[in-house]
Design a protein around this motif. Structure first.
Motif, PDB file in Angstrom:
ATOM      1  N   GLY A 237       0.735   3.606 -22.203  1.00  0.00           N
ATOM      2  CA  GLY A 237       0.798   2.821 -20.974  1.00  0.00           C
ATOM      3  C   GLY A 237      -0.008   3.382 -19.820  1.00  0.00           C
ATOM      4  N   LEU A 238      -0.919   4.297 -20.103  1.00  0.00           N
ATOM      5  CA  LEU A 238      -1.715   4.915 -19.037  1.00  0.00           C
ATOM      6  C   LEU A 238      -2.563   3.871 -18.316  1.00  0.00           C
ATOM      7  CD1 LEU A 238      -2.776   7.499 -17.607  1.00  0.00           C
ATOM      8  CD2 LEU A 238      -4.551   7.589 -19.385  1.00  0.00           C
ATOM      9  N   GLU A 239      -2.463   3.846 -16.989  1.00  0.00           N
ATOM     10  CA  GLU A 239      -3.260   2.946 -16.163  1.00  0.00           C
ATOM     11  C   GLU A 239      -3.728   3.704 -14.924  1.00  0.00           C
ATOM     12  OE1 GLU A 239      -0.933  -0.453 -15.186  1.00  0.00           O
ATOM     13  OE2 GLU A 239      -1.167  -1.387 -17.164  1.00  0.00           O
ATOM     14  N   PRO A 240      -4.859   3.300 -14.365  1.00  0.00           N
ATOM     15  CA  PRO A 240      -5.334   3.980 -13.157  1.00  0.00           C
ATOM     16  C   PRO A 240      -4.565   3.543 -11.922  1.00  0.00           C
ATOM     17  CG  PRO A 240      -6.792   2.174 -13.685  1.00  0.00           C
ATOM     18  CD  PRO A 240      -5.789   2.246 -14.809  1.00  0.00           C
ATOM     19  N   HIS A 241      -4.546   4.406 -10.938  1.00  0.00           N
ATOM     20  CA  HIS A 241      -4.048   3.993  -9.634  1.00  0.00           C
ATOM     21  C   HIS A 241      -5.076   3.068  -8.993  1.00  0.00           C
ATOM     22  CE1 HIS A 241      -1.304   7.738  -9.323  1.00  0.00           C
ATOM     23  NE2 HIS A 241      -0.573   6.664  -9.535  1.00  0.00           N
ATOM     24  N   THR A 242      -4.605   1.980  -8.444  1.00  0.00           N
ATOM     25  CA  THR A 242      -5.454   1.057  -7.691  1.00  0.00           C
ATOM     26  C   THR A 242      -4.920   0.980  -6.267  1.00  0.00           C
ATOM     27  OG1 THR A 242      -4.173  -0.963  -8.074  1.00  0.00           O
ATOM     28  CG2 THR A 242      -5.734  -0.289  -9.809  1.00  0.00           C
ATOM     29  N   GLU A 243      -5.615   0.219  -5.455  1.00  0.00           N
ATOM     30  CA  GLU A 243      -5.189   0.062  -4.064  1.00  0.00           C
ATOM     31  C   GLU A 243      -3.837  -0.635  -3.953  1.00  0.00           C
ATOM     32  OE1 GLU A 243      -9.582   0.618  -4.164  1.00  0.00           O
ATOM     33  OE2 GLU A 243      -8.138  -0.578  -5.298  1.00  0.00           O
ATOM     34  N   GLU A 244      -3.403  -1.287  -5.029  1.00  0.00           N
ATOM     35  CA  GLU A 244      -2.099  -1.954  -5.031  1.00  0.00           C
ATOM     36  C   GLU A 244      -0.976  -1.052  -5.547  1.00  0.00           C
ATOM     37  OE1 GLU A 244      -1.893  -4.907  -3.648  1.00  0.00           O
ATOM     38  OE2 GLU A 244      -4.065  -4.766  -3.323  1.00  0.00           O
ATOM     39  N   SER A 245      -1.306   0.138  -6.015  1.00  0.00           N
ATOM     40  CA  SER A 245      -0.291   1.050  -6.539  1.00  0.00           C
ATOM     41  C   SER A 245       0.629   1.529  -5.419  1.00  0.00           C
ATOM     42  CB  SER A 245      -0.948   2.261  -7.204  1.00  0.00           C
ATOM     43  OG  SER A 245      -1.746   1.864  -8.306  1.00  0.00           O
ATOM     44  N   PRO A 246       1.918   1.721  -5.710  1.00  0.00           N
ATOM     45  CA  PRO A 246       2.833   2.234  -4.677  1.00  0.00           C
ATOM     46  C   PRO A 246       2.488   3.668  -4.307  1.00  0.00           C
ATOM     47  CG  PRO A 246       3.908   2.177  -6.827  1.00  0.00           C
ATOM     48  CD  PRO A 246       2.597   1.472  -6.995  1.00  0.00           C
ATOM     49  N   LEU A 247       2.782   4.022  -3.081  1.00  0.00           N
ATOM     50  CA  LEU A 247       2.555   5.390  -2.626  1.00  0.00           C
ATOM     51  C   LEU A 247       3.692   6.285  -3.107  1.00  0.00           C
ATOM     52  CD1 LEU A 247       1.386   4.700   1.049  1.00  0.00           C
ATOM     53  CD2 LEU A 247      -0.020   5.043  -0.995  1.00  0.00           C
ATOM     54  N   ASN A 248       3.328   7.388  -3.732  1.00  0.00           N
ATOM     55  CA  ASN A 248       4.308   8.340  -4.253  1.00  0.00           C
ATOM     56  C   ASN A 248       3.750   9.758  -4.097  1.00  0.00           C
ATOM     57  OD1 ASN A 248       6.597   9.361  -5.556  1.00  0.00           O
ATOM     58  ND2 ASN A 248       5.639   9.193  -7.570  1.00  0.00           N
ATOM     59  N   PRO A 249       3.497  10.167  -2.854  1.00  0.00           N
ATOM     60  CA  PRO A 249       2.754  11.410  -2.627  1.00  0.00           C
ATOM     61  C   PRO A 249       3.565  12.658  -2.929  1.00  0.00           C
ATOM     62  CG  PRO A 249       3.552  10.543  -0.549  1.00  0.00           C
ATOM     63  CD  PRO A 249       3.870   9.503  -1.593  1.00  0.00           C
ATOM     64  N   PRO A 250       2.893  13.756  -3.302  1.00  0.00           N
ATOM     65  CA  PRO A 250       3.564  15.044  -3.386  1.00  0.00           C
ATOM     66  C   PRO A 250       3.986  15.470  -1.984  1.00  0.00           C
ATOM     67  CG  PRO A 250       1.203  15.323  -3.591  1.00  0.00           C
ATOM     68  CD  PRO A 250       1.455  13.855  -3.603  1.00  0.00           C
ATOM     69  N   PRO A 251       4.881  16.445  -1.870  1.00  0.00           N
ATOM     70  CA  PRO A 251       5.425  16.805  -0.548  1.00  0.00           C
ATOM     71  C   PRO A 251       4.375  17.055   0.528  1.00  0.00           C
ATOM     72  CG  PRO A 251       6.681  17.894  -2.266  1.00  0.00           C
ATOM     73  CD  PRO A 251       5.547  17.214  -2.956  1.00  0.00           C
ATOM     74  N   PHE A 252       3.283  17.739   0.193  1.00  0.00           N
ATOM     75  CA  PHE A 252       2.315  18.087   1.227  1.00  0.00           C
ATOM     76  C   PHE A 252       1.597  16.876   1.797  1.00  0.00           C
ATOM     77  CE2 PHE A 252      -0.394  18.154  -2.575  1.00  0.00           C
ATOM     78  CZ  PHE A 252      -1.527  17.482  -2.130  1.00  0.00           C
ATOM     79  N   ALA A 253       1.591  15.744   1.075  1.00  0.00           N
ATOM     80  CA  ALA A 253       0.830  14.570   1.509  1.00  0.00           C
ATOM     81  C   ALA A 253       1.702  13.436   2.026  1.00  0.00           C
ATOM     82  CB  ALA A 253      -0.038  14.056   0.363  1.00  0.00           C
ATOM     83  N   VAL A 254       2.998  13.653   2.159  1.00  0.00           N
ATOM     84  CA  VAL A 254       3.905  12.581   2.568  1.00  0.00           C
ATOM     85  C   VAL A 254       3.542  12.042   3.949  1.00  0.00           C
ATOM     86  CG1 VAL A 254       6.280  12.058   3.245  1.00  0.00           C
ATOM     87  CG2 VAL A 254       5.833  13.288   1.117  1.00  0.00           C
ATOM     88  N   ASP A 255       3.397  12.923   4.923  1.00  0.00           N
ATOM     89  CA  ASP A 255       3.082  12.468   6.281  1.00  0.00           C
ATOM     90  C   ASP A 255       1.752  11.742   6.321  1.00  0.00           C
ATOM     91  OD1 ASP A 255       5.433  13.409   7.376  1.00  0.00           O
ATOM     92  OD2 ASP A 255       4.583  15.330   8.004  1.00  0.00           O
ATOM     93  N   ARG A 256       0.771  12.241   5.573  1.00  0.00           N
ATOM     94  CA  ARG A 256      -0.530  11.585   5.551  1.00  0.00           C
ATOM     95  C   ARG A 256      -0.431  10.188   4.954  1.00  0.00           C
ATOM     96  NH1 ARG A 256      -5.180  14.025   1.830  1.00  0.00           N
ATOM     97  NH2 ARG A 256      -3.927  12.995   0.218  1.00  0.00           N
ATOM     98  N   ALA A 257       0.223  10.086   3.809  1.00  0.00           N
ATOM     99  CA  ALA A 257       0.263   8.811   3.095  1.00  0.00           C
ATOM    100  C   ALA A 257       0.866   7.696   3.939  1.00  0.00           C
ATOM    101  CB  ALA A 257       1.048   8.978   1.792  1.00  0.00           C
ATOM    102  N   PHE A 258       1.949   8.002   4.636  1.00  0.00           N
ATOM    103  CA  PHE A 258       2.673   6.942   5.336  1.00  0.00           C
ATOM    104  C   PHE A 258       2.267   6.768   6.796  1.00  0.00           C
ATOM    105  CE2 PHE A 258       5.397   8.048   1.710  1.00  0.00           C
ATOM    106  CZ  PHE A 258       5.487   6.792   1.131  1.00  0.00           C
ATOM    107  N   ASN A 259       1.380   7.618   7.288  1.00  0.00           N
ATOM    108  CA  ASN A 259       0.813   7.407   8.617  1.00  0.00           C
ATOM    109  C   ASN A 259      -0.582   6.804   8.544  1.00  0.00           C
ATOM    110  OD1 ASN A 259       2.509   8.567  11.051  1.00  0.00           O
ATOM    111  ND2 ASN A 259       2.866   9.944   9.313  1.00  0.00           N
TER     112      ASN A 259
END
Length: 352
Positions: free
Chosen positions: A133-155
Motif C-alpha cells: 500500500g505504499l503511496e507518496p505524500h501529496t499536497e492532499e496528504s494529512p499533516l503528521n509532523p515529527p515533534p520538531f516540525a509541529v509548530d512549522r507544519a501548522f503555522n
C-alpha cells in the motif's frame, strides 16, 4: 526592447542554503533580485552573485516599520528562513515583514506573490520501499509532523490567510543536497568515519526511502512558480521533490564504494541507549514525496543527478565547503545539536 523592465523579487535569508540558491536562480532568470541578510559581512558575497543586498532582520521592528513606508515595490517575495527550535516567534516576525513589504508594494499598485517555505517532513513518514500500500505524500496528504516540525507544519499553512495584501503559495521541499549539502553533509561525515573504522554501521532499515532534491533544482521550482499564471498558483501548496526516490541501501552502497569502506555496510537494530543520533534518525525517516502537481501546473522538472549517482561530485563540493568553513555547514551542525537535544527531551518525557 526599450520598454523592457525586469520584475523584482525580495528573498529573505539570501545567504542561507535555500535562500541563496533561490536568489541566484532568480538572477539567472533575469529578475532584479534583492536579498535580505542580517550580517554586513555577507553583503560582499551577494554582490559577486549580482544580488542586491538589504541589511536587516525580520525581528527588528524599526526596520520592518521602515519597509512599510519605503517606495520599493516587489512583484514576488520569497521567505526561506525559519528557527525550527523556536518557530512561532520567528514566524510571527516574518509575517510582519511580509505584510510590511506587501503594504508598500500595494501602495504602488503591485500585489505581490509571497512564496513561503516549509518542508515535506510536515507530512510525517511513509512506508518503506516495497511495503504494501505504499503511496507518496501529496499536497492532499494529512499533516503528521515529527515533534520538531509541529509548530512549522501548522503555522506555515496560515500564509494563505493574508489575501488582503498578497497572494500566498506554500512550498514544501524535500531534504536537499548539493553544494554545501545541508543535512546530507553529515552523511558524508558518517561515511568518512566509517572508512577509518572499516565498516559503515547504520541503525535503520535498508529499505528506508530517502527522497532528496538538488538545491539548485529546488530553486528553479521557485522561479517556475513565480513566472507561472498567477491564477493557477495563488493559494496553492506545492511539494518539491526529485523525479525518483532512493533507498538507504542504494545510498549506503554508493558511500561504501565512494569511500572504499573495506567492511561494507551493516544494518543494525537501534541501540538501547540514552543518547540520540539525529543523523541515524534521518537515515531512517522513510518518506516518498510526490511532486506531480508542481510539474503539471508550472512545467518544472528536476535536472540534476540523484544523490547516489552524483555522490563523488557532491562529496567534493561538501568537503570544499567544510574547508572554507562555510556558514551553512556550521548552521547545520548547530541545528543537529538542537534536534538531538529536543529528541532527547522527548525521549525522557516518554520514559517518565
Amino acid at each position: 526592447m526599450s520598454n523592457f523592465k525586469a520584475k523584482t523579487v525580495l528573498v529573505t535569508g539570501a545567504n542561507g542554503y535555500i535562500g541563496n540558491a533561490v536568489a541566484r536562480s532568480f538572477v539567472r532568470a533575469g529578475w532584479t533580485t534583492y536579498g535580505l541578510v542580517r550580517n554586513a559581512e555577507t553583503r560582499i558575497s551577494l554582490k559577486t552573485e549580482e544580488i542586491i543586498s538589504v541589511l536587516g532582520s525580520v525581528g527588528d521592528k524599526e526596520f520592518v516599520s521602515k519597509l512599510a513606508k519605503q517606495d520599493r515595490t516587489f512583484d514576488v517575495i520569497v521567505s526561506t528562513t525559519e528557527q525550527i527550535m523556536d518557530y512561532v516567534p520567528h514566524y510571527n516576525d516574518t509575517i510582519d515583514l511580509l505584510r510590511a513589504v506587501a503594504t508598500a508594494s500595494n501602495r504602488n499598485g503591485v500585489r505581490p506573490l509571497v512564496m513561503f517555505t516549509s518542508g515535506c517532513k510536515d507530512y510525517g513518514m511513509t512506508g518503506l520501499h516495497g511495503s504494501e500500500g505504499l503511496e507518496p505524500h501529496t499536497e492532499e496528504s494529512p499533516l503528521n509532523p515529527p515533534p520538531f516540525a509541529v509548530d512549522r507544519a501548522f503555522n506555515a499553512i496560515k500564509i494563505h490567510d493574508h489575501t488582503d495584501l498578497f497572494d500566498g503559495v506554500l512550498l514544501r521541499p524535500t531534504t536537499l543536497y548539493g553544494l554545501s549539502s545541508s543535512f546530507y553533509g553529515p552523511i558524508f561525515d558518517t561515511a568518512a568515519r566509517a572508512a577509518e573504522k572499516g565498516v559503515l554501521e547504520l541503525t535503520a532499515d535498508p529499505k528506508s526511502i530517502m527522497h532528496g532534491t538538488h538545491v539548485d533544482d529546488c530553486a528553479e521550482a521557485y522561479v517556475a512558480i513565480a513566472e507561472a499564471d498567477r491564477d493557477v498558483v495563488k493559494g496553492q501548496c506545492y511539494n518539491i521533490s526529485g523525479h525518483q526516490y532512493e533507498t538507504l541501501e542504494k545510498v549506503a552502497n554508493a558511500l561504501v564504494g565512494g569511500y572504499k569502506i573495506a567492511g561494507g555496510v551493516k544494518f543494525l537494530p537501534a541501540p538501547e541507549k540514552k543518547g540520540v543520533d539525529i543523523v541515524q534518525m534521518l537515515y531512517g525517516f522513510s518518506q516518498w514525496v510526490g511532486s506531480e502537481k508542481l510539474r503539471k501546473d508550472v512545467g518544472w522538472k528536476d535536472k540534476r543527478q540523484l544523490f547516489s549517482e552524483g555522490l563523488h561530485i557532491y562529496r567534493m563540493a561538501y568537503e570544499a565547503a567544510v574547508a572554507q568553513k562555510h556558514g551553512n555547514v556550521e548552521r547545520i551542525q548547530g541545528r543537529i545539536r538542537g534536534f538531538e537535544s529536543m529528541a532527547q527531551e522527548d525521549k525522557e518525557k516518554l520514559s517518565t
